[in-house]
Design a protein around this motif. Structure first.
Motif, PDB file in Angstrom:
ATOM      1  N   ARG A 249      55.933  41.274  97.716  1.00 42.19           N
ATOM      2  CA  ARG A 249      56.556  41.298  96.394  1.00 42.19           C
ATOM      3  C   ARG A 249      56.811  42.757  96.005  1.00 42.19           C
ATOM      4  O   ARG A 249      56.162  43.298  95.103  1.00 42.19           O
ATOM      5  CB  ARG A 249      55.667  40.598  95.365  1.00 42.19           C
ATOM      6  CG  ARG A 249      55.551  39.089  95.587  1.00 42.19           C
ATOM      7  CD  ARG A 249      54.607  38.438  94.588  1.00 42.19           C
ATOM      8  NE  ARG A 249      55.052  38.582  93.209  1.00 42.19           N
ATOM      9  CZ  ARG A 249      55.959  37.804  92.616  1.00 42.19           C
ATOM     10  NH1 ARG A 249      56.541  36.827  93.301  1.00 42.19           N
ATOM     11  NH2 ARG A 249      56.292  37.986  91.361  1.00 42.19           N
ATOM     12  N   ARG A 474      61.581  28.229  96.577  1.00 45.11           N
ATOM     13  CA  ARG A 474      60.697  27.296  95.877  1.00 45.11           C
ATOM     14  C   ARG A 474      61.529  26.508  94.873  1.00 45.11           C
ATOM     15  O   ARG A 474      62.263  27.075  94.065  1.00 45.11           O
ATOM     16  CB  ARG A 474      59.603  28.077  95.145  1.00 45.11           C
ATOM     17  CG  ARG A 474      58.610  27.200  94.382  1.00 45.11           C
ATOM     18  CD  ARG A 474      57.658  28.042  93.566  1.00 45.11           C
ATOM     19  NE  ARG A 474      58.366  28.805  92.539  1.00 45.11           N
ATOM     20  CZ  ARG A 474      57.819  29.787  91.825  1.00 45.11           C
ATOM     21  NH1 ARG A 474      56.568  30.150  92.051  1.00 45.11           N
ATOM     22  NH2 ARG A 474      58.521  30.421  90.913  1.00 45.11           N
ATOM     23  N   GLN A 481      59.449  22.965  98.389  1.00 43.93           N
ATOM     24  CA  GLN A 481      58.810  24.142  97.808  1.00 43.93           C
ATOM     25  C   GLN A 481      58.748  25.328  98.765  1.00 43.93           C
ATOM     26  O   GLN A 481      58.256  26.392  98.395  1.00 43.93           O
ATOM     27  CB  GLN A 481      57.387  23.775  97.371  1.00 43.93           C
ATOM     28  CG  GLN A 481      57.329  22.666  96.341  1.00 43.93           C
ATOM     29  CD  GLN A 481      58.127  23.028  95.097  1.00 43.93           C
ATOM     30  OE1 GLN A 481      57.899  24.069  94.473  1.00 43.93           O
ATOM     31  NE2 GLN A 481      59.081  22.179  94.735  1.00 43.93           N
ATOM     32  N   SER A 519      58.085  30.775 101.318  1.00 45.92           N
ATOM     33  CA  SER A 519      58.680  30.341 100.059  1.00 45.92           C
ATOM     34  C   SER A 519      59.026  31.565  99.229  1.00 45.92           C
ATOM     35  O   SER A 519      58.197  32.469  99.067  1.00 45.92           O
ATOM     36  CB  SER A 519      57.693  29.450  99.292  1.00 45.92           C
ATOM     37  OG  SER A 519      58.231  29.033  98.059  1.00 45.92           O
ATOM     38  N   ASP A 523      61.922  37.393  91.164  1.00 43.56           N
ATOM     39  CA  ASP A 523      60.832  38.221  90.664  1.00 43.56           C
ATOM     40  C   ASP A 523      61.378  39.083  89.533  1.00 43.56           C
ATOM     41  O   ASP A 523      62.149  40.014  89.759  1.00 43.56           O
ATOM     42  CB  ASP A 523      60.270  39.093  91.788  1.00 43.56           C
ATOM     43  CG  ASP A 523      59.073  39.920  91.346  1.00 43.56           C
ATOM     44  OD1 ASP A 523      58.719  39.875  90.152  1.00 43.56           O
ATOM     45  OD2 ASP A 523      58.496  40.625  92.193  1.00 43.56           O
ATOM     46  N   LEU A 534      54.984  32.760  94.140  1.00 48.91           N
ATOM     47  CA  LEU A 534      53.572  32.625  93.804  1.00 48.91           C
ATOM     48  C   LEU A 534      53.226  31.161  93.551  1.00 48.91           C
ATOM     49  O   LEU A 534      54.064  30.366  93.124  1.00 48.91           O
ATOM     50  CB  LEU A 534      53.250  33.456  92.563  1.00 48.91           C
ATOM     51  CG  LEU A 534      53.482  34.969  92.679  1.00 48.91           C
ATOM     52  CD1 LEU A 534      53.180  35.648  91.350  1.00 48.91           C
ATOM     53  CD2 LEU A 534      52.632  35.563  93.790  1.00 48.91           C
ATOM     54  N   GLY A 535      51.980  30.820  93.805  1.00 54.54           N
ATOM     55  CA  GLY A 535      51.482  29.500  93.446  1.00 54.54           C
ATOM     56  C   GLY A 535      51.813  28.383  94.414  1.00 54.54           C
ATOM     57  O   GLY A 535      51.553  27.214  94.114  1.00 54.54           O
ATOM     58  N   VAL A 536      52.383  28.709  95.575  1.00 52.61           N
ATOM     59  CA  VAL A 536      52.690  27.682  96.576  1.00 52.61           C
ATOM     60  C   VAL A 536      51.617  27.743  97.655  1.00 52.61           C
ATOM     61  O   VAL A 536      51.518  28.723  98.390  1.00 52.61           O
ATOM     62  CB  VAL A 536      54.086  27.884  97.194  1.00 52.61           C
ATOM     63  CG1 VAL A 536      54.399  26.752  98.170  1.00 52.61           C
ATOM     64  CG2 VAL A 536      55.140  27.960  96.105  1.00 52.61           C
ATOM     65  N   ARG A 537      50.826  26.713  97.760  1.00 51.60           N
ATOM     66  CA  ARG A 537      49.683  26.717  98.668  1.00 51.60           C
ATOM     67  C   ARG A 537      50.004  26.017  99.989  1.00 51.60           C
ATOM     68  O   ARG A 537      50.808  25.089 100.030  1.00 51.60           O
ATOM     69  CB  ARG A 537      48.479  26.031  98.014  1.00 51.60           C
ATOM     70  CG  ARG A 537      47.964  26.752  96.769  1.00 51.60           C
ATOM     71  CD  ARG A 537      46.761  26.027  96.193  1.00 51.60           C
ATOM     72  NE  ARG A 537      46.226  26.711  95.028  1.00 51.60           N
ATOM     73  CZ  ARG A 537      45.346  27.703  95.080  1.00 51.60           C
ATOM     74  NH1 ARG A 537      44.893  28.110  96.255  1.00 51.60           N
ATOM     75  NH2 ARG A 537      44.906  28.278  93.976  1.00 51.60           N
TER      76      ARG A 537
END
Length: 672
Positions: A249, A474, A481, A519, A523, A534-537
């Motif tokens: 990022r 995503r 995603q 993904s 930004d 962020l937040g994609v597991r």
């Protein structure tokens, strides 16, 4: 007084004597605390010896029982012909000495990864959170002297690569010996190896400010550059490759460029700069479209280097350009991003190169030192192990591939604005040493319920069935995603590299099998169009990895024929898998762990730890079969690379271990 105190900068500390003198221009850089290094720092018996008494033995390479380079030798083979420790007695190894690292630096390190050098009975290493340098008696673990890093607080705070780093380099010429180290704040420092004092003949009283002469990113006020690896020294030249902050990022599409620079090892005179992102008119500039070479950064050499002193070639494993997951603002193949480049050690002129990934958007930097070998069949080769689990193999003089490398079509993606390479190079030999690409056939199927859970877990994602399936957005129009990818951005192989047996031509590669989600998303804090979302597991199935084991492995490859000889899982099945209720009654194979081990080869054995996140075990394997000969429980998990040396007739195996809630420590083993 048992040792002659030096004149000039630096500081010698040891045997109850203290000396401190800092060059005037660096007095304000850091408050230096004069301190006495007590023998209590090392948990061993014996009195503290002066540095000069430890130089009574001479030896300059692994054949004479030393370990004078980060990877053992300039060829990065991680091999020693020592055989006092062998299959008959390796199970008898016991701790010879231990050196805790918690008292070095401002804050304890709990996951140190440095690997000391050993020459003539003295270990030299970086240590502590500020990357100090120490000399250690190789037989007792006693600290002989300590040099404290000269970074200012501001310089240290802004450094992208902090901590003790991976180590340092040594240069010797007759009675002269110098240690070369790069501080977190990006100073190149030369120290007298006998006393630990700054070399007044090198640079500015022993120091070169590596932040001077950089090609900065337009509009960037910060200087995102440093290094955690040792410099590379060969033919009286010291070569420095830089590292930046991880670029998943990035704050901007612009960044400082990762140029490689070289200096005279005696004087510090700047000799040459190799532009990893070419300037206008230089070879490769036209592979950057729309003028993107002018502002794009990164493309450094953060991995260790290697070299052939007879050819005069130093081999540079170059990383990817700015933007690990998106390259729409840098259209084109982007030379010399993710390339292996051979340059002349005296001039820096490119001798040959091979771009291993065109327009890298997977964060598959070249992560390890290229390995050199003279094979039994007469071939003189260089091998680059990669995150994507290939061994790219070339004639090290000409750069010609040893086996054909096929240029094959790869899928394009649909991320708005992205530029996609139409093809990528695929080696025909050796075969990949880990899983490449992911399909439904790779999913776990221990029970029908687990198979169904794995199939359900992947539904929100695209399957990266091709090794080079690209990232996706995503929340894409198809509702997915991201794209599942194998290997992940950490490999495959990584900075631990591999080990090469020069007598048999066998290469041993540690790797890990871990799924990643590629993904991307907008930004708002960057001018780059897309960055890692962020937040994609990564999906799991009932608490288990979705793909079949092994999750950590070691692969033996015959580099004469380019064929795999054997593969073994590295480590036992961890309790988080073995004790999962969904596996009750299932006869599990040995799965290994999702870590990468550091390897060490000796005359008769292959040693492997479990690496960061693994268990506290060192295993000795039969090199021919992979069979485990002995298993040694250690005070912590192997996190630094294991190495070996012999002094006063005794062979030692040592490494940094971490974990168990305690600061890292350096531990040496020997026979009773």
């Amino acid at each position: 007084m048992c040792c002659q105190l030096p004149e000039g900068g630096g500081r010698w500390v040891g045997s109850g004597q203290e000396f401190q003198e800092i060059q005037p221009e660096f007095r304000e850089l850091r408050m230096i605390k004069t301190k006495r290094v007590l023998s209590a720092l090392a948990l061993s018996v014996g009195s503290l010896m002066c540095a000069s008494t430890a130089w009574s033995q001479h030896g300059t390479d692994v054949s004479q029982g030393d370990w004078p380079d980060y990877n053992g030798n300039m060829a990065a083979q991680r091999y020693s012909p020592l055989d006092q420790i062998n299959a008959d007695n390796v199970g008898d190894l016991e701790i010879a000495w231990r050196l805790p690292t918690g008292d070095f630096g401002d804050n304890p390190e709990y996951n140190a990864t440095f690997t000391p050098l050993e020459v003539d009975g003295v270990l030299y290493t970086t240590i502590g959170s500020q990357r100090d340098v120490v000399a250690i008696d190789a037989t007792s673990g006693e600290v002989l002297w300590q040099w404290e890093s000269i970074d200012s607080q501001e310089r240290y705070d802004n450094a992208p690569r902090k901590g003790s780093g991976r180590g340092l380099a040594i240069w010797r010429d007759g009675d002269e010996s110098r240690l070369l180290v790069i501080t977190p704040g990006f100073y190149l420092v030369s120290l007298d190896a006998e006393t630990g004092t700054l070399d007044p003949e090198f640079g500015d009283n022993g120091i070169i400010d590596m932040q001077e002469g950089l090609r900065l990113g337009p509009g960037r006020e910060d200087i995102d550059i440093g290094s955690s690896m040792p410099p590379f020294v060969m033919n009286n030249v010291v070569v420095v490759g830089p590292a930046m902050a991880v670029s998943m990022r990035p704050p901007s599409m612009a960044n400082v460029k990762g140029d490689v620079r070289a200096y005279d090892v005696r004087t510090g005179e700047h000799l040459w700069t190799f532009h990893t992102i070419p300037r206008p008119g230089e070879f490769g500039y036209d592979t950057w479209l729309d003028g993107s070479a002018d502002y794009t950064g990164n493309t450094g050499v953060w991995a260790p280097m290697s070299g052939d002193p007879e050819l005069g070639h130093v081999y540079l494993p170059v990383e990817a350009p700015t933007g690990d997951r998106y390259g729409g603002d840098r259209p084109g193949d982007n030379l010399f991003g993710t390339s292996l480049v051979a340059v002349d050690i005296e001039t820096g002129e490119r001798q040959w190169h091979y771009q291993i990934i065109r327009h890298d958007i997977w964060d598959w930097d070249n992560p390890a030192a290229p390995i050199l070998a003279d094979l039994p069949n007469g071939r003189k080769i260089v091998m680059q192990v990669t995150k994507q689990a290939y061994v790219y193999t070339f004639d090290r003089e000409t750069g010609e591939p040893i086996w054909p490398i096929e240029d094959l079509p790869v899928p394009a993606g649909d991320v708005p604005g992205e530029w996609y390479a139409a093809t990528q190079p695929f080696p025909t030999k050796p075969a990949g040493f880990d899983r490449q690409g992911i399909t439904e056939d790779d999913l776990i199927d221990y029970t029908p319920e687990l198979r169904a859970a794995a199939l359900e877990a992947i539904q929100p994602f695209r399957l990266g069935t091709n090794l080079y399936s690209p990232p996706s957005v995503r929340g894409a129009e198809d509702g997915t995603q991201g794209t599942l990818s194998l290997p992940s951005a950490t490999g495959g192989a990584n900075w631990e590299g591999a080990a090469m047996d020069p007598e048999t031509g066998m290469l041993y590669v540690p790797s890990r099998t871990v799924v990643a989600v590629l993904s991307v998303a907008k930004d708002e804090n960057s001018d780059i169009d897309y960055s890692m979302a962020l937040g994609v597991r990564v999906p799991r199935a009932m608490g288990l990895p979705i793909v079949k084991p092994p999750y950590g492995r070691i692969t033996a490859i015959d580099m004469v024929e380019g064929e795999h000889e054997w593969m073994v899982a590295n480590a036992d099945t961890p309790s988080i898998i073995a004790d999962n209720p969904a596996l009750e009654g299932v006869d599990l194979p040995r799965t290994g762990v999702e870590t990468r081990s550091g390897l060490l080869l000796t005359k008769t054995l292959l040693f492997a730890g479990e690496g960061t996140g693994g268990g506290p075990y060192l295993r000795a394997h039969d090199k021919q079969t992979g069979e485990i000969v002995a298993e040694i429980e250690m005070p912590g998990t192997q996190t630094g690379q294991p190495f070996t040396y012999e002094h006063n007739g005794k062979q030692y195996i040592a490494m940094v271990v971490s974990g168990q809630g305690q600061p890292s420590e350096l531990v040496a083993y020997a026979l009773p």
